[in-house]
Motif scaffolding. Structure first.
Motif, short mmCIF file in Angstrom:
data_model
loop_
_atom_site.label_atom_id
_atom_site.label_comp_id
_atom_site.label_asym_id
_atom_site.label_seq_id
_atom_site.Cartn_x
_atom_site.Cartn_y
_atom_site.Cartn_z
N LEU B 49 12.82 8.74 55.87
CA LEU B 49 12.37 8.19 54.14
C LEU B 49 13.00 9.47 53.88
O LEU B 49 13.16 10.60 54.62
CB LEU B 49 10.40 8.37 54.57
CG LEU B 49 9.97 7.73 56.15
CD1 LEU B 49 8.33 8.21 55.92
CD2 LEU B 49 10.48 6.29 54.65
N SER B 52 9.82 10.50 48.09
CA SER B 52 8.23 10.43 47.64
C SER B 52 8.43 9.06 47.57
O SER B 52 8.60 8.38 46.31
CB SER B 52 8.06 11.16 47.02
OG SER B 52 7.37 12.91 47.64
N GLU B 55 7.30 3.06 50.36
CA GLU B 55 6.99 2.56 50.92
C GLU B 55 7.97 2.02 51.85
O GLU B 55 9.08 1.18 51.32
CB GLU B 55 5.80 1.13 51.03
CG GLU B 55 5.67 1.75 52.77
CD GLU B 55 4.02 0.20 52.15
OE1 GLU B 55 4.35 -0.63 51.50
OE2 GLU B 55 3.25 0.98 53.44
N SER B 63 5.84 2.94 56.10
CA SER B 63 5.76 4.83 56.67
C SER B 63 5.79 4.31 55.19
O SER B 63 6.45 4.47 54.36
CB SER B 63 6.60 4.98 57.23
OG SER B 63 6.29 6.19 57.17
N LEU B 65 6.38 8.21 52.75
CA LEU B 65 6.41 10.12 52.71
C LEU B 65 5.85 10.67 51.40
O LEU B 65 6.15 10.42 49.91
CB LEU B 65 8.11 10.26 52.78
CG LEU B 65 8.44 11.31 52.36
CD1 LEU B 65 7.73 12.98 53.68
CD2 LEU B 65 10.00 11.99 52.17
N SER B 72 3.96 12.68 56.22
CA SER B 72 4.65 11.76 56.02
C SER B 72 3.16 10.66 56.75
O SER B 72 2.86 11.42 57.63
CB SER B 72 5.73 11.26 56.52
OG SER B 72 5.46 9.77 57.23
N CYS B 89 7.41 11.69 65.47
CA CYS B 89 7.82 12.46 64.22
C CYS B 89 8.91 13.54 64.05
O CYS B 89 8.89 14.70 64.76
CB CYS B 89 6.90 12.72 62.82
SG CYS B 89 7.16 13.39 60.80
#
Lengths: 117, 112
Positions: B49, B52, B55, B63, B65, B72, B89
């Motif tokens: 990712l 922002s 998805e 996921s 961000l 996240s 992560c």
């Protein structure tokens, strides 16, 4: 599908011995990374290569550790005078970086599990 | 110093449940955030990712961000026993070159 391969899978040795691990990255990948992982922790960065040049070393990489990637293909990680605290999984990863803003994921090998007696 | 905190550290759910795993971070000059799944061997790549609010989705996994709030989440819907693993992560920032800075992971166990 030729992913990242590491050899050996397991290594048991006595304290004070030297050990060497090998990593063969995905063939077209120019970046190669070494990480160390202990139980209950995420992998910790040790060092990485861009082709044959070693560009960064973590402060975790004491002077007993040395890594090479002589022809920009496979890499070796050597630990001299092993100590019990060196017991861990040593993971290798590779990625393809094609410019200063290139952002490609790293792909990991299955690791070498080192146990120091 | 860059920092990645994952929560919860462990989780036990029943098959069919939906789970949300969290990852918060502090990093200098953020480049990307990555999720990996680790069973007994190599961490396997799930998502990367960089922006922002966008998805990323793969089957039952997704996921997203939030670069403003620096976190996240990884969602797994209709969990299966094969989802049992450690979910890692990691962030990449300018201080570390392209090295991954990992959290401790979330250990997920899905029971039948």
């Amino acid at each position: 599908d030729t992913g990242v391969s590491q050899d050996p899978r397991h290594k048991i040795t006595k304290r004070g011995q030297n050990v060497t691990f090998r990593c063969d990255p995905i063939s077209e990948h120019n970046r190669l990374y070494w990480y160390r992982q202990t139980l209950g922790q995420g992998p910790e960065f040790l060092t990485y290569f861009q082709n044959e040049a070693q560009l960064e070393k973590s402060r975790l990489l004491s002077d007993r550790f040395s890594a090479e990637r002589p022809k920009g293909s496979f890499s070796t990680l050597e630990i001299q005078r092993t100590e019990q605290g060196d017991s861990a999984m040593y993971l290798c990863a590779s990625s393809l970086v094609m410019g200063p803003y290139s952002n490609q994921p790293q792909h990991f090998g299955d690791g070498t599990r080192l146990s120091i007696l | 110093e860059d920092k990645v905190v994952q929560s919860p550290l462990s989780l036990v759910v029943h098959e069919g449940d939906t789970v949300t795993l969290n990852c918060s971070y502090e990093v200098t000059n953020f480049r990307s955030l990555l999720w990996y799944k680790q069973e007994k061997k190599a961490p396997t790549f799930l998502f990367m990712l960089t922006s922002s609010g966008i998805e990323k989705k793969s089957g039952r996994l997704s996921s997203i961000l939030d670069k403003k709030e620096l976190f996240s989440i990884l969602n797994i819907t209709a969990t299966q026993t094969g989802d049992s693993a450690i979910y890692l992560c990691a962030v990449v920032g300018s201080n570390s070159g392209y090295a991954l800075n990992f959290g401790k992971g979330t250990s997920l166990l899905v029971t039948p």
